[in-house]
Design an enzyme around this catalytic site. Sequence first.
Site, PDB file in Angstrom:
ATOM      1  N   LEU A  71       0.884  -1.159   0.000  1.00 47.98           N
ATOM      2  CA  LEU A  71       0.000   0.000   0.000  1.00 47.98           C
ATOM      3  C   LEU A  71       0.918   1.203   0.000  1.00 47.98           C
ATOM      4  O   LEU A  71       1.919   1.224   0.714  1.00 47.98           O
ATOM      5  CB  LEU A  71      -0.876   0.035   1.254  1.00 47.98           C
ATOM      6  CG  LEU A  71      -2.113  -0.846   1.274  1.00 47.98           C
ATOM      7  CD1 LEU A  71      -2.762  -0.795   2.654  1.00 47.98           C
ATOM      8  CD2 LEU A  71      -3.099  -0.428   0.217  1.00 47.98           C
ATOM      9  N   ASP A  72       0.598   2.199  -0.783  1.00 50.58           N
ATOM     10  CA  ASP A  72       1.433   3.391  -0.847  1.00 50.58           C
ATOM     11  C   ASP A  72       1.554   4.048   0.521  1.00 50.58           C
ATOM     12  O   ASP A  72       0.699   3.883   1.398  1.00 50.58           O
ATOM     13  CB  ASP A  72       0.844   4.395  -1.841  1.00 50.58           C
ATOM     14  CG  ASP A  72       0.871   3.863  -3.266  1.00 50.58           C
ATOM     15  OD1 ASP A  72       1.879   3.249  -3.640  1.00 50.58           O
ATOM     16  OD2 ASP A  72      -0.121   4.061  -3.977  1.00 50.58           O
ATOM     17  N   TYR A  73       2.585   4.827   0.676  1.00 48.54           N
ATOM     18  CA  TYR A  73       2.871   5.561   1.903  1.00 48.54           C
ATOM     19  C   TYR A  73       1.655   6.372   2.360  1.00 48.54           C
ATOM     20  O   TYR A  73       1.354   6.449   3.540  1.00 48.54           O
ATOM     21  CB  TYR A  73       4.069   6.486   1.630  1.00 48.54           C
ATOM     22  CG  TYR A  73       4.559   7.318   2.780  1.00 48.54           C
ATOM     23  CD1 TYR A  73       5.142   6.724   3.892  1.00 48.54           C
ATOM     24  CD2 TYR A  73       4.476   8.707   2.732  1.00 48.54           C
ATOM     25  CE1 TYR A  73       5.624   7.494   4.932  1.00 48.54           C
ATOM     26  CE2 TYR A  73       4.966   9.487   3.765  1.00 48.54           C
ATOM     27  CZ  TYR A  73       5.530   8.874   4.870  1.00 48.54           C
ATOM     28  OH  TYR A  73       6.006   9.633   5.900  1.00 48.54           O
TER      29      TYR A  73
END
Length: 193
Positions: free
Chosen positions: A43-45
Amino acid sequence: MMRYFLFYKPFRVLSQFSSEGEKTTLASFFPGLPKDIYPVGRLDYDSEGLLLLTNDKPLTNRLLNPAFGHKRTYLVQVEGMPHPEALDQLRAGVWINAGGKRFHTKPAQALLIPAPELPERDPPIRFRKNVPDSWIQLTLTEGRNRQVRHMTAAVGYPTLRLIRYSIGQVTIDGLAPGMYTEYDATIREKLFA
């Protein structure tokens, strides 16, 4: 022994154990975890929600291989109030640019939903008095880099907040940001249901 952890990844946490500057990583939440356990995908930052960590390599391969498409559902807060035509475009698939390539996304399930009951994000989404926001439940069977954000932008509604709610029948219900639970091997069936 195969191990399975369901983690509610908070906003502004990297989906990796190795450090990268001053950014918070999974190591802050899983001290002493065996070295053979890794996150499946990422999952992206700036995204939140369900992240699976395991040492089950066949399962990891199946979840990451596009040939084995599986459902992932996201709760997406967008800027504005999407028109029915925009939701129809998401359902049919849209042209996006991701990873330096242009492609047409697979059809998705897209529903306009009431604001879900979720933990507050820290820091909160900026409030704009003259710009409404709304929520879309978006279910995909593919996963490319920042795909949900690209899709909502392509139909004219930029993403403000993005939460992966489920993979198959496995959800973040009962977890708060930063919490995890260990699961047994029965999770394999639920991930593809």
